[in-house]
Design an enzyme around this catalytic site. Sequence first.
Site, PDB file in Angstrom:
ATOM      1  N   ASP A   1      33.051  81.738   7.451  1.00 35.01           N
ATOM      2  CA  ASP A   1      34.533  82.370   7.321  1.00 35.01           C
ATOM      3  C   ASP A   1      35.363  81.533   6.536  1.00 35.01           C
ATOM      4  OD1 ASP A   1      34.321  79.676   8.740  1.00 35.01           O
ATOM      5  OD2 ASP A   1      34.623  80.500  10.888  1.00 35.01           O
TER       6      ASP A   1
ATOM      7  N   ASN B   1      36.158  77.765  23.267  1.00 32.69           N
ATOM      8  CA  ASN B   1      36.187  78.961  23.880  1.00 32.69           C
ATOM      9  C   ASN B   1      34.803  79.759  23.790  1.00 32.69           C
ATOM     10  OD1 ASN B   1      36.664  79.871  21.372  1.00 32.69           O
ATOM     11  ND2 ASN B   1      38.582  80.712  21.566  1.00 32.69           N
TER      12      ASN B   1
ATOM     13  N   HIS C   1      33.634  80.439  20.564  1.00 29.56           N
ATOM     14  CA  HIS C   1      33.575  81.330  19.544  1.00 29.56           C
ATOM     15  C   HIS C   1      32.543  80.886  18.162  1.00 29.56           C
ATOM     16  CE1 HIS C   1      36.908  78.594  17.656  1.00 29.56           C
ATOM     17  NE2 HIS C   1      35.838  78.386  16.839  1.00 29.56           N
TER      18      HIS C   1
HETATM   19  C1  GLP Z   1      36.179  76.339  13.694  1.00 27.32           C
HETATM   20  C2  GLP Z   1      35.097  76.878  12.815  1.00 27.32           C
HETATM   21  C3  GLP Z   1      33.699  77.271  13.696  1.00 27.32           C
HETATM   22  C4  GLP Z   1      33.365  75.968  14.129  1.00 27.32           C
HETATM   23  C5  GLP Z   1      34.463  75.398  15.140  1.00 27.32           C
HETATM   24  C6  GLP Z   1      34.215  74.217  16.015  1.00 27.32           C
HETATM   25  O1  GLP Z   1      36.780  77.057  14.547  1.00 27.32           O
HETATM   26  N1  GLP Z   1      35.523  78.322  12.514  1.00 27.32           N
HETATM   27  O2  GLP Z   1      32.781  77.648  12.837  1.00 27.32           O
HETATM   28  O3  GLP Z   1      32.229  76.257  14.938  1.00 27.32           O
HETATM   29  O4  GLP Z   1      35.628  75.173  14.539  1.00 27.32           O
HETATM   30  O5  GLP Z   1      34.403  73.143  15.175  1.00 27.32           O
HETATM   31  P1  GLP Z   1      33.833  71.802  15.890  1.00 27.32           P
HETATM   32  O6  GLP Z   1      32.467  71.494  15.271  1.00 27.32           O
HETATM   33  O7  GLP Z   1      34.849  70.866  14.686  1.00 27.32           O
HETATM   34  O8  GLP Z   1      34.214  71.647  17.168  1.00 27.32           O
END
Ligand code: GLP
Length: 267
Positions: A67, A136, A138
């Site tokens: 992304d 959440n 995602h």
């Molecule tokens: C962002 C990215 C995701 C990632 C998420 C969680 O929103 N787009 O791909 O998995 O953060 O990040 P973290 O690993 O820092 O909790």
Amino acid sequence: MRIYKARDYGDMSRKAANILSAQVILKPNSVLGLATGQSPLGVYRQLIEWYAKGDIDFSEVTTINLDEYIGLPPDSPQSYQHFMRENFFSRVNIKDVNIHIPDGLQIDALGECARYDAVIRGVGGIDMQLLGIGHNGHIGFNEPGAAFEKGTHLIALSERTKKANSRFFKSEGEVPEYAYTMGIRSIMQARGILVVVFGEDKAEIVKRAFCGEVTPLVPASVLQLHNNVTLVGDEAALSQMGDGGDGNEGSAESAELAYTDEHLNLP
Ligand code: GLP
């Protein structure tokens, strides 16, 4: 599904890096799907260390990132392009031409999404997709409610995600409203998926994603339908998973669930 419980963040990162590294050693021209965020950072650090020692070679590897924020120039410190270059690409021998990230400055959204899907198809699909999970549920930027059958698309970030990601910006107001993300269809079409999770604050969503109902309201729950998922988490993140997470294969029930097009209503 295979679940590996790690002692801590360092152990989680090494275990996941070992799996990615094995993938590249066994298939030097692997296509790796890559993620940003805190969770995979340690994996990249470990891979860089092994590369520096001469243990792993990325010269034939292709990468597809999940992304990118819309509207941030690639050299903006908060862009995912910048994150990946700083934390991984510039420190190993991946060829520039083999690096793929959605173009957050492209305003023709339909064109950019179609281009990115064509790139994924053109490289023959993803061999192993590295994933973190948002609070959440995602994956990539597929927020709760995202349709399982979508390819790359433009999404509006949820308030919760903007808040969570504001740690990388000066203020929440600076977090972009929109992003391009690979869709759940593209993620599910990866031949293998490697999920990394750490910290107590992920424990509840990890349980909902892997032990709860498969529903678009928890996008990561779709991973239960994939037949080659490896989950590596520290003790805290896996603490609500019951008896799983002991270093052995996951439950027979989840292991038997095979991902088919029928599940996702794919063309
Ligand atoms: C962002 C990215 C995701 C990632 C998420 C969680 O929103 N787009 O791909 O998995 O953060 O990040 P973290 O690993 O820092 O909790």
